[in-house]
Design a protein around this motif. Sequence first.
Motif, PDB file in Angstrom:
ATOM      1  N   VAL E   9       0.826  -1.205   0.000  1.00  0.00           N
ATOM      2  CA  VAL E   9       0.000   0.000   0.000  1.00  0.00           C
ATOM      3  C   VAL E   9       0.866   1.265   0.000  1.00  0.00           C
ATOM      4  O   VAL E   9       0.528   2.256  -0.648  1.00  0.00           O
ATOM      5  CB  VAL E   9      -1.026  -0.009   1.147  1.00  0.00           C
ATOM      6  N   LEU E  10       2.000   1.233   0.704  1.00  0.00           N
ATOM      7  CA  LEU E  10       2.940   2.357   0.617  1.00  0.00           C
ATOM      8  C   LEU E  10       3.326   2.582  -0.843  1.00  0.00           C
ATOM      9  O   LEU E  10       3.294   3.700  -1.363  1.00  0.00           O
ATOM     10  CB  LEU E  10       4.226   2.056   1.403  1.00  0.00           C
ATOM     11  N   MET E  11       3.711   1.482  -1.487  1.00  0.00           N
ATOM     12  CA  MET E  11       4.134   1.581  -2.872  1.00  0.00           C
ATOM     13  C   MET E  11       2.992   2.063  -3.755  1.00  0.00           C
ATOM     14  O   MET E  11       3.180   2.881  -4.646  1.00  0.00           O
ATOM     15  CB  MET E  11       4.617   0.200  -3.320  1.00  0.00           C
ATOM     16  N   SER E  12       1.805   1.541  -3.474  1.00  0.00           N
ATOM     17  CA  SER E  12       0.651   1.939  -4.280  1.00  0.00           C
ATOM     18  C   SER E  12       0.356   3.420  -4.132  1.00  0.00           C
ATOM     19  O   SER E  12       0.004   4.102  -5.101  1.00  0.00           O
ATOM     20  CB  SER E  12      -0.585   1.123  -3.884  1.00  0.00           C
ATOM     21  N   ALA E  13       0.520   3.918  -2.924  1.00  0.00           N
ATOM     22  CA  ALA E  13       0.295   5.348  -2.718  1.00  0.00           C
ATOM     23  C   ALA E  13       1.270   6.156  -3.564  1.00  0.00           C
ATOM     24  O   ALA E  13       0.886   7.141  -4.213  1.00  0.00           O
ATOM     25  CB  ALA E  13       0.441   5.696  -1.235  1.00  0.00           C
ATOM     26  N   ALA E  14       2.532   5.732  -3.573  1.00  0.00           N
ATOM     27  CA  ALA E  14       3.518   6.436  -4.399  1.00  0.00           C
ATOM     28  C   ALA E  14       3.137   6.344  -5.877  1.00  0.00           C
ATOM     29  O   ALA E  14       3.235   7.316  -6.625  1.00  0.00           O
ATOM     30  CB  ALA E  14       4.910   5.868  -4.161  1.00  0.00           C
ATOM     31  N   SER E 102      -4.451   6.565   4.736  1.00  0.00           N
ATOM     32  CA  SER E 102      -4.812   7.962   4.514  1.00  0.00           C
ATOM     33  C   SER E 102      -4.042   8.542   3.324  1.00  0.00           C
ATOM     34  O   SER E 102      -4.600   9.265   2.489  1.00  0.00           O
ATOM     35  CB  SER E 102      -4.516   8.770   5.782  1.00  0.00           C
ATOM     36  N   MET E 103      -2.764   8.221   3.219  1.00  0.00           N
ATOM     37  CA  MET E 103      -1.969   8.737   2.100  1.00  0.00           C
ATOM     38  C   MET E 103      -2.436   8.125   0.781  1.00  0.00           C
ATOM     39  O   MET E 103      -2.515   8.808  -0.237  1.00  0.00           O
ATOM     40  CB  MET E 103      -0.484   8.423   2.327  1.00  0.00           C
ATOM     41  N   PHE E 104      -2.725   6.814   0.823  1.00  0.00           N
ATOM     42  CA  PHE E 104      -3.220   6.159  -0.388  1.00  0.00           C
ATOM     43  C   PHE E 104      -4.472   6.881  -0.882  1.00  0.00           C
ATOM     44  O   PHE E 104      -4.602   7.228  -2.054  1.00  0.00           O
ATOM     45  CB  PHE E 104      -3.504   4.692  -0.075  1.00  0.00           C
ATOM     46  N   GLN E 105      -5.382   7.158   0.035  1.00  0.00           N
ATOM     47  CA  GLN E 105      -6.630   7.810  -0.345  1.00  0.00           C
ATOM     48  C   GLN E 105      -6.430   9.270  -0.758  1.00  0.00           C
ATOM     49  O   GLN E 105      -7.157   9.795  -1.597  1.00  0.00           O
ATOM     50  CB  GLN E 105      -7.646   7.724   0.797  1.00  0.00           C
ATOM     51  N   LEU E 106      -5.432   9.919  -0.154  1.00  0.00           N
ATOM     52  CA  LEU E 106      -5.155  11.308  -0.542  1.00  0.00           C
ATOM     53  C   LEU E 106      -4.872  11.399  -2.043  1.00  0.00           C
ATOM     54  O   LEU E 106      -5.300  12.336  -2.722  1.00  0.00           O
ATOM     55  CB  LEU E 106      -3.956  11.842   0.259  1.00  0.00           C
ATOM     56  N   MET E 107      -4.141  10.411  -2.549  1.00  0.00           N
ATOM     57  CA  MET E 107      -3.750  10.480  -3.957  1.00  0.00           C
ATOM     58  C   MET E 107      -4.972  10.436  -4.873  1.00  0.00           C
ATOM     59  O   MET E 107      -4.984  11.055  -5.934  1.00  0.00           O
ATOM     60  CB  MET E 107      -2.791   9.343  -4.291  1.00  0.00           C
ATOM     61  N   PHE E 108      -6.017   9.725  -4.439  1.00  0.00           N
ATOM     62  CA  PHE E 108      -7.266   9.703  -5.200  1.00  0.00           C
ATOM     63  C   PHE E 108      -7.920  11.082  -5.173  1.00  0.00           C
ATOM     64  O   PHE E 108      -8.464  11.544  -6.178  1.00  0.00           O
ATOM     65  CB  PHE E 108      -8.238   8.680  -4.597  1.00  0.00           C
ATOM     66  N   ALA E 109      -7.858  11.694  -4.002  1.00  0.00           N
ATOM     67  CA  ALA E 109      -8.468  13.021  -3.857  1.00  0.00           C
ATOM     68  C   ALA E 109      -7.746  14.057  -4.712  1.00  0.00           C
ATOM     69  O   ALA E 109      -8.324  15.071  -5.106  1.00  0.00           O
ATOM     70  CB  ALA E 109      -8.453  13.451  -2.392  1.00  0.00           C
ATOM     71  N   ILE E 110      -6.475  13.804  -4.994  1.00  0.00           N
ATOM     72  CA  ILE E 110      -5.704  14.733  -5.822  1.00  0.00           C
ATOM     73  C   ILE E 110      -6.035  14.561  -7.301  1.00  0.00           C
ATOM     74  O   ILE E 110      -6.267  15.522  -8.030  1.00  0.00           O
ATOM     75  CB  ILE E 110      -4.194  14.519  -5.593  1.00  0.00           C
ATOM     76  N   ALA E 226      -4.913  -2.274  -8.056  1.00  0.00           N
ATOM     77  CA  ALA E 226      -4.484  -3.405  -7.233  1.00  0.00           C
ATOM     78  C   ALA E 226      -4.194  -2.954  -5.809  1.00  0.00           C
ATOM     79  O   ALA E 226      -4.334  -3.724  -4.860  1.00  0.00           O
ATOM     80  CB  ALA E 226      -3.269  -4.079  -7.860  1.00  0.00           C
ATOM     81  N   GLY E 227      -3.787  -1.695  -5.650  1.00  0.00           N
ATOM     82  CA  GLY E 227      -3.570  -1.162  -4.316  1.00  0.00           C
ATOM     83  C   GLY E 227      -4.854  -1.048  -3.518  1.00  0.00           C
ATOM     84  O   GLY E 227      -4.837  -1.078  -2.285  1.00  0.00           O
TER      85      GLY E 227
ATOM     86  N   PHE F 240       6.307   8.983   5.121  1.00  0.00           N
ATOM     87  CA  PHE F 240       5.605   9.168   3.851  1.00  0.00           C
ATOM     88  C   PHE F 240       4.650  10.354   3.955  1.00  0.00           C
ATOM     89  O   PHE F 240       4.625  11.253   3.103  1.00  0.00           O
ATOM     90  CB  PHE F 240       4.846   7.875   3.517  1.00  0.00           C
ATOM     91  N   THR F 241       3.891  10.376   5.020  1.00  0.00           N
ATOM     92  CA  THR F 241       2.901  11.435   5.204  1.00  0.00           C
ATOM     93  C   THR F 241       3.554  12.805   5.275  1.00  0.00           C
ATOM     94  O   THR F 241       3.156  13.750   4.584  1.00  0.00           O
ATOM     95  CB  THR F 241       2.106  11.174   6.501  1.00  0.00           C
TER      96      THR F 241
END
Lengths: 112, 112, 112, 446, 446, 446
Positions: E9-14, E102-110, E226-227, F240-241
Motif C-alpha cells: 500500500v505504501l508503494m501503491s500510494a507512491a 490515509s496517504m493512499f486515499q489522498l492520492m485519489f483526492a488529488i 491493485a492497491g 511518507f505522510t
Amino acid sequence: MKLVTAIIKPHKLDDVKTALESFGVQGMTVSEASGYGRQRGHTEVYRGAEYTVDLVPKVRLEVLVDDGDALDVVEILVKSAQTGRIGDGKVWTVPVEDVARVRTGERGLDAI
Amino acid sequence: MKLVTAIIKPHKLDDVKTALESFGVQGMTVSEASGYGRQRGHTEVYRGAEYTVDLVPKVRLEVLVDDGDALDVVEILVKSAQTGRIGDGKVWTVPVEDVARVRTGERGLDAI
Amino acid sequence: MKLVTAIIKPHKLDDVKTALESFGVQGMTVSEASGYGRQRGHTEVYRGAEYTVDLVPKVRLEVLVDDGDALDVVEILVKSAQTGRIGDGKVWTVPVEDVARVRTGERGLDAI
Amino acid sequence: MDTGDTAWVLMSAALVLLMTPGLAFFYGGMVRSKSVLNMLMMSFVTIGIVSVLWTLFGFSVAFGAGGNGFMGDFGYVGLGEAMNQMTTVNGAVYKIPLLVFSMFQLMFAIITPALISGAIADRAKFLGWSVFVTLWTTIVYFPVAHWVFDFGDANGNHAGWLAKLGVQDFAGGTAVHINAGAAGLALAIVLGKRNGWPKAQFRPHNLPLVLLGAGLLWFGWFGFNAGSALGANGLAGLAFTNTMVCTATALLGWILVEKLRDGHPTSLGAASGAVAGLVAVTPACASIVPWAAVLLGLVAGAICALAVGLKYRLGFDDSLDVVGVHLVGGIVGCLYIGLFGTGRVAGAGGASADGVFYGGGFGLLGKQAIGAGSVLVYSFVITFVLGTVINKTIGFRLDPEDEETGVDLFEHAETGYELAGVGGGSAFHAAVSTSHRTEAAKGVSA
Amino acid sequence: MDTGDTAWVLMSAALVLLMTPGLAFFYGGMVRSKSVLNMLMMSFVTIGIVSVLWTLFGFSVAFGAGGNGFMGDFGYVGLGEAMNQMTTVNGAVYKIPLLVFSMFQLMFAIITPALISGAIADRAKFLGWSVFVTLWTTIVYFPVAHWVFDFGDANGNHAGWLAKLGVQDFAGGTAVHINAGAAGLALAIVLGKRNGWPKAQFRPHNLPLVLLGAGLLWFGWFGFNAGSALGANGLAGLAFTNTMVCTATALLGWILVEKLRDGHPTSLGAASGAVAGLVAVTPACASIVPWAAVLLGLVAGAICALAVGLKYRLGFDDSLDVVGVHLVGGIVGCLYIGLFGTGRVAGAGGASADGVFYGGGFGLLGKQAIGAGSVLVYSFVITFVLGTVINKTIGFRLDPEDEETGVDLFEHAETGYELAGVGGGSAFHAAVSTSHRTEAAKGVSA
Amino acid sequence: MDTGDTAWVLMSAALVLLMTPGLAFFYGGMVRSKSVLNMLMMSFVTIGIVSVLWTLFGFSVAFGAGGNGFMGDFGYVGLGEAMNQMTTVNGAVYKIPLLVFSMFQLMFAIITPALISGAIADRAKFLGWSVFVTLWTTIVYFPVAHWVFDFGDANGNHAGWLAKLGVQDFAGGTAVHINAGAAGLALAIVLGKRNGWPKAQFRPHNLPLVLLGAGLLWFGWFGFNAGSALGANGLAGLAFTNTMVCTATALLGWILVEKLRDGHPTSLGAASGAVAGLVAVTPACASIVPWAAVLLGLVAGAICALAVGLKYRLGFDDSLDVVGVHLVGGIVGCLYIGLFGTGRVAGAGGASADGVFYGGGFGLLGKQAIGAGSVLVYSFVITFVLGTVINKTIGFRLDPEDEETGVDLFEHAETGYELAGVGGGSAFHAAVSTSHRTEAAKGVSA
Ligand SMILES: Nc1ncnc2c1ncn2[C@@H]1O[C@H](COP(=O)(O)OP(=O)(O)O)[C@@H](O)[C@H]1O
Ligand SMILES: Nc1ncnc2c1ncn2[C@@H]1O[C@H](COP(=O)(O)OP(=O)(O)O)[C@@H](O)[C@H]1O
Ligand SMILES: Nc1ncnc2c1ncn2[C@@H]1O[C@H](COP(=O)(O)OP(=O)(O)O)[C@@H](O)[C@H]1O
C-alpha cells in the motif's frame, strides 16, 4: 516581374492566403520571422529573474507577381492582414529580373 | 551583382550544394520555408478530427553572384533541384547594388 | 528606398540591434538561417558513426531604409557585427520600389 | 501466501510493464522526428496484442502445468483456472498467487517482441508489424519461454528442455535478449536497408528522450531481475546488487571505448552502455558475486560498443542496434556464467554450479552455449520465414516514397511535434484549415 | 501489522501520486505549445492544495470514523490522531497503519480534480482554477468519496450511503471518473468554447509527451486498482490482472475504430484507448473474471473512441475529452459490473454478487445505475454552480486576447520551450535583454 | 528476514535510483538546449563511478562494521562478505538482507554528488567532473555518511560521531543536502561565472522536462524518506505522510512568493518549491507531526524562493540554485527539528527528543546546528581545495569559446535535439554529409 514581401502577424496568415487565392495568386512562400519595431515584446520571469523578449513572432510571405498585378497584390495584402493595431507589419516590392520554374525549366511569367 | 534565390525541395539540398560547389560558388545562405502552390499538403487525424495542412516544407537558398554568373547559376539550380514532380520550386534573380563582407569590410565583388 | 539584408553571427545580434537603434533605425525583421562558406561546420558522433554538419547557424536581418541612409546602415552593420574571424557574414543592398505599412496603409518613406 | 513476496512480485510486474514504454522512448528518441510516433506505436501495440494472446493461450503454452519439454498444456486458457491457485509451476512452491506470477511473466512476453522493433525503424508497415508480433510471440516466444523458464513441478516434471538441461538463465538472457536479437537480425535482413543507408544521415532526433528511456529501463529492470527471485529475499538482494553494479560499469565501459576511439564520451553511448549492461547481467545476476558483475559490466559495455559497428561491415541495417546490444550482450552474459558462475552465491539462494574459473570445468559453459545457440538459431530461422511470408503477402516494408514522407504521417496520419514558440507557432496553426470529418463532426456541419 | 500489505500500500500510494504528473504530461502534450505549462500547473497546484485540505479536514470528511451516510466526522483533523492507529475505517480491520491508508486515499483526492482540468484547456484563469479546486474538492470530492469508499466499521456502521446500498466500485469508477467527467462537462459549458473552436486548429503539440503520460498513468494505475485491495494478496492479483488485460484491449479497440473509420490507427488513439480501458476497469477490476476484462476493454475502447465525437455534435468544447473518456468510460465500467459481475471471483477476495449474465438478475445492475447516476447528477449540478459563481466574481475564463497570447505567457510569464539548435538558438537568446529585478538582483545593479 | 520489510526497501532502493535520472531531467530542462546533454551526462556518469567505488570500498568506509566515529572499517570490500548477512550495521537488527541495505544506501551516495552538478552548468569539462566525483565521493561523502547514518551495532559501538551525538537526520538533510549544497557553492566559486552572467540570458530551454524531473523526484523521494525506515511500518507511514504534505505546501509557498513579488506563479517555481519541500522534510520526516510538516513546507518554500536571489547579490553563479534550494532547504529542515521535533512521534517509531516548542529546551536545536555546521564546513573546504587542484592540473573549466559553442558539442560531440517538422527537417538532414569512421565503417568504404 516583382517580388512582393509581406511581414504580417501570424494569426492573419489564413485570411491573407484566402484573399490572395481569390485574387488568383496560385503560389507563395511562407517562413517564420521575428519582428522588432513599435510593438513591444513581453517579459518572462524565471526564479525571480526577469527576461525582456523584444522580438515579436511574425510571418514572412513572398509572392512573385506579374508587374501589372504588383500594386493590386500589395493592396490585398495590406487589407487582409490589417487589424489596425501596432505591429501589423510591412509590405515591400522589389524588381525581379528572372524567374524559373524548377520542375520544367520554364522562364519568366510562365514560371510563376 | 545579383541575388539568386531558390525555393527547392528539402531533400535536394545536398545535390544542389554539390552542383554549386563544382561550379565554383563558395558560399550561400540557407533557411527553412514552407511553400503553397500546386503541390498539395497532407492530412492528419487527431481523435477523429481531420486537419488539412496545406503548407509544404521547402528550403530557401540565397546565393550572391557576379552579374555574369547569374544565368549559369540559375541553370545549375534548376537542373540540380529538378525531380520533375510538382512542387520542385522556383528560382528568381534580383539586382543587388552593394555587397559587403562583414569580417573585412570589403565591398562589391571581392566581398562575395 | 533600399532593403539592406545582413547575415551575421547569432551572438552579435544584440550588438547590431543596439547600434542600429542608436543610429535611429526603428524597426527590422529578423530570422534564423544557416550559412555555408569558408567557416567550417562541426562533427558529431553517434554510436561511432561520424556526421559532418557543414551548415553554420546564422541570423538574417532585414532593414528597410531611406535611400540616403543605406550606405550608413551598411557601415553600421559591418562594424557592429564584426568579430574579425571567418564567418562574420555578408551585407547586401537591394532596391525597393514600394513600401506599405499594413496597419495604416501608408506608402513609401512614411511606411518605414 | 507470503504478503511480502507477493508485494514485491506485484511491484516487479508493474516495473517490467513500465520497461516497454521506457524502451519505446529509448528507441523513439533515436529515430528521426518523422518516425518517432511509429517507433512508440510498435511498442504500445505490442502491449495490446500480447496481453490478449497471453490471456487466451500464451500463459498456457509457456507455463501450462501438464506439458512436455517443448510447450505447456492448455490448462490456463482464459486465466480463469489460475484465479485461486498459488504458484507451483516454476520448480517450487512460491508463496505468491498464480495470477501474480502470470502477470509478471506477461510483461516479459511483451517486451521481447517490442525489443525487435528497433531493428526495423522507419520502414515497417504497421499492419505487417502487428501481424508479425501476433505470430512471432505465439510461435517463438511462448515456446522458448517454456524451454527456459518453466522448471516444472517440484520434481521437475514437465520442465522446459533447457531448464531441465541445467542452462542458467535467471531472468532471460536467452529467452528475451538472444531471442529478440536474433529475430532483429533476421527482420533487418528481410526488410532491407532504409533509403540511403548507410550514406544518408540518421541522427537521433531527441537525446533527452533516449536518456529518459534508459532511465526508465534501468528502474524497471530491477523488477525484471530482482523480481525473478519471485520473492523479497536474499536472492532478490543479490540480483538487485549485480544488476546495479554491472549496469554502472557497462555505462563506463562503453563511454571509455568512445573516448579512446572517437575522442568523445557521448550521452547516447552512456545510455547504450547502461542497456548493454542490463542485458548482460540479466541471465547472470543470480549466478555471480558482485565483483564479477563489475567486471562483466566493463566487458559487456566495451564489447557492445564495438559490436554496433558490425552492421556497417556486414551491410545489414539493424537501425537501432538490436543485434549489437541485445544479441551480443545476451551472449556475453550467458557465456560469462560458464566462466564466473559460482556456488558461493547459493547461500543467498542463487545457482549452485561452478564455472570454469571456479574449478567447475567446462560443463556449465557448454550448457550455456547450447542454451544460447539453440535459441539463437530457432529464433533466427522462424523469424526469417515469418518476415518473408508477411512481406510477400500483406506487405511489411514501406514503399520508398512513403518512407521519404515519413512513417508517422503515412501510417498514423500524425506528426510528433508542433513546437513553434509562442505565437510564432500560430503562423502554421493558422495555415491549416481544419475540418472535422468524424461522424459527430458531420453532425455539426449538417 | 502486516509488513507485506503495508509495503504494497505504501508503494501503491507512491504509484498513485505519480499518476497526477503522468496525467499532466498526457494532457500537456495534447494542447498547443503555448498552453503546455498551464496544463501542467493545473495538475501540480492541485497536488498542493488538496494535500493541505486533506490534512486539515479532508480525510475526516471522507473517512472520519463516527460520521453518517453522507460524510465522516472530524476526528482526524490534522492527521495527528491517525498516527498510531491501524486501518479500521474501511469495513474491516486492515493490517496497515491508518496513515498509510490515509496517504493512499489522498492520492485519489488529488487526481480527481486534476482530471477535470482537461475540459478547460487553454482558457482558464489560474486563480479561478485554484479556488475552484479548493471548493470542489471540499464540497464534491470528500463527501462523494465517503458515499462510495467508506464501508464504516466492521459492522458497517457509519458507512457511506452508496457503499451501504451495495454499489460495487472497487477503485473509483463513480467517485473518481464519473465525478470528474460530469464536472468537466459542467465546466466546459460554463467557460465556453476556445477562440475559434471548432473551426480553428488545436493539434497536439507533443505526442511523445502524451505517450509518456499514458505510460506513467498505466504504471501508476496498478497502484490505483491493485492497491485498492489494501493488501498484497489474491485480490490484488486479480485486480492487477484485470487492469492489465482490459487496458490492453481498450488500446486495441480504440485504434481498430480509427482504422475502420479514419483509415489510420494513431498514437494518440492508442494512448487514449489505454486510458479509456483503465477508466472502465477501475470500478470493475474486483468483480469480473479475466476474459470479461478482455471484453470490457474492447467495448470501452470502441465506445470511447466514438464518444469523443459527441462534443462536435452537441457543441461543447470539452477540449481534451474528459467527458468522452472519463464520464463515458466510467459509466461503461460501472454498468458492466451489473452485467458481468460474478461471485466466481469471491474466492480471490473479490465481490460476491452476480450480475445479469451470471443469473443474478437486474438487482446489481440497478444499484450500479443508482451509483453512477447519483454521482453524475450531484457533481454536475454543484460544479455548474461553483464554476458560474467563480466566473462571475473573481473570474475564471481568460480574455480573448490573453487566450490568443497564450495562457502560459499571460498567467505564468513563461514559455515552455526554447529549443533552437546549437548556436542558432543564441540568436534569440542574444536578442533578449535580461534584467534581474528581484530584490537580490537590485542589489547587484545598485 | 521479513519479506514485507525487504520488499519495501528493495522498492525504495529502486525509487532512489530513479531520482538521479529525475534530477538529471530537472536540471537538464533548466539549461540552454546546447548544454542539456552534458547536464544529463554529469548525473549518469556519477551513477557509473559511484557504483564502482561503493562496491570497491565505499560501503566499507560508510558502514564497515568495526570502524570508529569517523569512518567504517574495510570488511565489506567487494561486497562479497555482505552477501549472506542481515542488516545489523545501523543501530539495530533490521530484518532485511545486508545487500539490500547496501543498495539502498548506494543510491544516496550517487545522488549527492549528482546534486552538485547544478551549480556548474554549461561550463565544466567532463573529465574534470568525472575526477571530481571520484575524489569527492571518496573523501567527502563516504565519511560524512558514516558520521550521520551509521548508528553502529545494537549498542551504538562504532557509530558515526554525529549519530552518537544525537543529531537527528532521518534521511539526509546534512549528509546529502547540506553536503551537496556547500560543495555546489565551493565549485561555483572555483569555476567562476558563465560567459555573460548575470547580464546574458539563460532561460530554461524545456520546462516540461523540468516538471518531469520534479515529478520523478517526488515519486522517488518516497523511497528516500519512507524507505529510510528500513521497513514497511508505522514509521514509514509517518515519513511518507510528512514527505507528502511538506512537499505540497512548499510548492504552494514558493508560488505564493512569486505571485506576491513578481506577479505570476510559475511552473518553474512550482517545481522548485516541491524540491525545496522535499529537501527540507528529508531530515525531519520522522521527527515531527503532520501539521508541523505542513508548516515546514510553507516556510521552506518561501525561504528558498527568496534565497535563490542571493547569488545575484553576492555575485556567484550557482547556475541552477543548488545553494538556494539544497543548502538553504537542508539547513531549514535540520534546524526545524530543533524547534518542532517531538517525542509524540515515538509511538510510530519516530525519534523521541523534544524540540524548543515542545518544552525540550535548546539542547536538540544545538545538536542540529552542530550537525548542519560541521558538514557544511567540512564539505565546503574540501570541495574548494579539490576543485582548485583539479582546475589547475587537468582542467575543470571550459574555455570561453568552447562554452560559446556549447558544452554538448564540445565535450560530447552531440546535439540534444533535431526536431524540425515533417520533411522540413530533412533540409538539414540532407545538408549533412555522413561518413562512418568507425573501424567497422572503414571496412565498408574499403
Ligand atoms: N525598417 C524596417 N525594416 C524591416 N522590417 C521592419 C521595419 N520596421 C518594421 N518592420 C517589421 O514590421 C513589423 C511591425 O512594425 P511595428 O513598428 O511594430 O508596427 P507598425 O508597422 O504597425 O508601425 C516589425 O515587427 C518588423 O517585423
Ligand atoms: N508566385 C509564387 N511566389 C513565390 N513562391 C512561389 C510562387 N509560386 C510557387 N512558389 C513556391 O514554389 C513552390 C512550388 O510551387 P508549386 O506550384 O507547388 O509547384 P511547381 O513549381 O512545380 O509548379 C511552392 O511550394 C512555393 O514555395
Ligand atoms: N555567395 C554568397 N551568397 C549568399 N550568402 C553567402 C555567400 N557567401 C557567404 N555567404 C554567407 O556569409 C556567411 C559567412 O561566409 P564565410 O565564407 O563563412 O566567411 P567570411 O564572410 O568571413 O569570408 C556564410 O555562412 C553564408 O551565410
